[in-house]
Design a protein around this motif. Sequence first.
Motif, PDB file in Angstrom:
ATOM      1  N   ARG A 190       7.666   3.404   8.261  1.00  0.00           N
ATOM      2  CA  ARG A 190       6.420   2.800   7.805  1.00  0.00           C
ATOM      3  C   ARG A 190       5.361   2.836   8.902  1.00  0.00           C
ATOM      4  O   ARG A 190       4.180   3.103   8.639  1.00  0.00           O
ATOM      5  CB  ARG A 190       6.666   1.357   7.366  1.00  0.00           C
ATOM      6  N   THR A 191       5.764   2.596  10.137  1.00  0.00           N
ATOM      7  CA  THR A 191       4.827   2.620  11.261  1.00  0.00           C
ATOM      8  C   THR A 191       4.192   3.999  11.420  1.00  0.00           C
ATOM      9  O   THR A 191       2.983   4.121  11.646  1.00  0.00           O
ATOM     10  CB  THR A 191       5.553   2.225  12.558  1.00  0.00           C
ATOM     11  N   GLU A 194       1.643   4.584   8.552  1.00  0.00           N
ATOM     12  CA  GLU A 194       0.415   3.817   8.759  1.00  0.00           C
ATOM     13  C   GLU A 194      -0.398   4.384   9.915  1.00  0.00           C
ATOM     14  O   GLU A 194      -1.631   4.306   9.914  1.00  0.00           O
ATOM     15  CB  GLU A 194       0.764   2.352   9.007  1.00  0.00           C
ATOM     16  N   ARG A 195       0.273   4.959  10.894  1.00  0.00           N
ATOM     17  CA  ARG A 195      -0.421   5.578  12.021  1.00  0.00           C
ATOM     18  C   ARG A 195      -1.253   6.772  11.559  1.00  0.00           C
ATOM     19  O   ARG A 195      -2.284   7.093  12.144  1.00  0.00           O
ATOM     20  CB  ARG A 195       0.594   6.011  13.075  1.00  0.00           C
ATOM     21  N   CYS A 198      -2.060   6.264   6.214  1.00  0.00           N
ATOM     22  CA  CYS A 198      -1.522   6.197   4.854  1.00  0.00           C
ATOM     23  C   CYS A 198      -1.458   4.740   4.390  1.00  0.00           C
ATOM     24  O   CYS A 198      -1.188   3.835   5.185  1.00  0.00           O
ATOM     25  CB  CYS A 198      -0.131   6.818   4.787  1.00  0.00           C
ATOM     26  N   PHE A 199      -1.686   4.555   3.103  1.00  0.00           N
ATOM     27  CA  PHE A 199      -1.635   3.221   2.509  1.00  0.00           C
ATOM     28  C   PHE A 199      -0.354   3.107   1.688  1.00  0.00           C
ATOM     29  O   PHE A 199      -0.158   3.848   0.722  1.00  0.00           O
ATOM     30  CB  PHE A 199      -2.857   2.986   1.624  1.00  0.00           C
ATOM     31  N   ILE A 200       0.519   2.194   2.069  1.00  0.00           N
ATOM     32  CA  ILE A 200       1.802   2.036   1.398  1.00  0.00           C
ATOM     33  C   ILE A 200       1.595   1.310   0.072  1.00  0.00           C
ATOM     34  O   ILE A 200       1.097   0.185   0.031  1.00  0.00           O
ATOM     35  CB  ILE A 200       2.802   1.250   2.271  1.00  0.00           C
ATOM     36  N   PHE A 216       3.096   6.235  -1.263  1.00  0.00           N
ATOM     37  CA  PHE A 216       1.915   5.944  -0.454  1.00  0.00           C
ATOM     38  C   PHE A 216       0.824   6.968  -0.730  1.00  0.00           C
ATOM     39  O   PHE A 216       1.068   8.033  -1.309  1.00  0.00           O
ATOM     40  CB  PHE A 216       2.275   5.944   1.034  1.00  0.00           C
ATOM     41  N   CYS A 218      -2.532   9.116   1.025  1.00  0.00           N
ATOM     42  CA  CYS A 218      -3.174   9.591   2.249  1.00  0.00           C
ATOM     43  C   CYS A 218      -4.433  10.354   1.883  1.00  0.00           C
ATOM     44  O   CYS A 218      -4.533  10.913   0.781  1.00  0.00           O
ATOM     45  CB  CYS A 218      -2.242  10.510   3.041  1.00  0.00           C
TER      46      CYS A 218
END
Length: 248
Positions: A190-191, A194-195, A198-200, A216, A218
Motif C-alpha cells: 500500500r505504501t 500511495e507513493r 494511487c488512490f486505494i 486502486f 492512478c
Amino acid sequence: MRSIWLGSALIVFATVARAQSILEPFGNEVVTPGAGWLGFTDWAFVTSAFLTLSLASILGAVVAYHPRHGQTADSIEEIEAPKVYIIYSAIGALIGIIVVKYGLAVGFVLFGIGGLIRVRTILQSATMTGRLIFVTLIGLSCGLEMPHVAVLATVFVFILIFILDSRVTYRINIQALPKKRVAEAAAAYRTILERHGCFILSEKKYPSKERVTFIFRCGRATSLVDLEESLETGLDQSLQGALDWEVD
C-alpha cells in the motif's frame, strides 16, 4: 375441440389486428429530411442539444456517484459502473433528441439497431458497448442528414470519455505472501502504491489464503510498467508475493 380451435383463431386474429392498428400511424408517419449542413447555422438547436446532453450526463452522475455506491462496491466492475451509467444517460438524451426531431418512427429503427448490437456484437465491457452505441447513433445522425447533431455528439462524447478515463482503475491480486506477515506485506504494498499517487479504493486481506487484493486508481502519467517494477523491486524480499493484474 373445433370450438377451442375457433376461439383460439379469433384471439390470434384480434391480437394481430390490434397490433396493426397500433403500428399503422407510425408506418404512415412521414419522416422529414434533416437540415443538412445548414443545421450548423441553427445555433439555438445546437445549444439546446448540448445543454440536453450535459444535463443528462450530470443527472446520470448524481445517481452513479451516490455515496452508498462507494461503500458497497468491492469489484472493479462495480467501481467502474458509474462511467457506464453516465454514458448510457447521454445515449438516452441523444436518442431523445433524434426522436423529437424525426418522430417515433425512428424509435423503432433505434430499437432494431440495439437488438443487432446486443445479439451480434460481443464486447469486453459495458463501457465499450456504450461507446459502440454512441458511434452508431452518430452514424445514424449522419444518415438522417443531421451532421450538426453528429458533430455535436462526437465532440461531447470525446470530452466525456476524456473526463471519465482520466484515471485508470487497476485490480491486483498479490499471492503467495508469507502466511504470518500478510498484514505487514499489505501495508508495504500500500505504501508503494500511495507513493506513486494511487488512490486505494478497496483493500482485502486473506491471511488463510496468503493473499491480498487491491483495487486502486492512478493517473495516466503513472504507467503500468513503472508501477509493476516498483512493486517487484521496491519491497523487502521476505514480503514479496506473486502479482496478478487486472486493468480496466
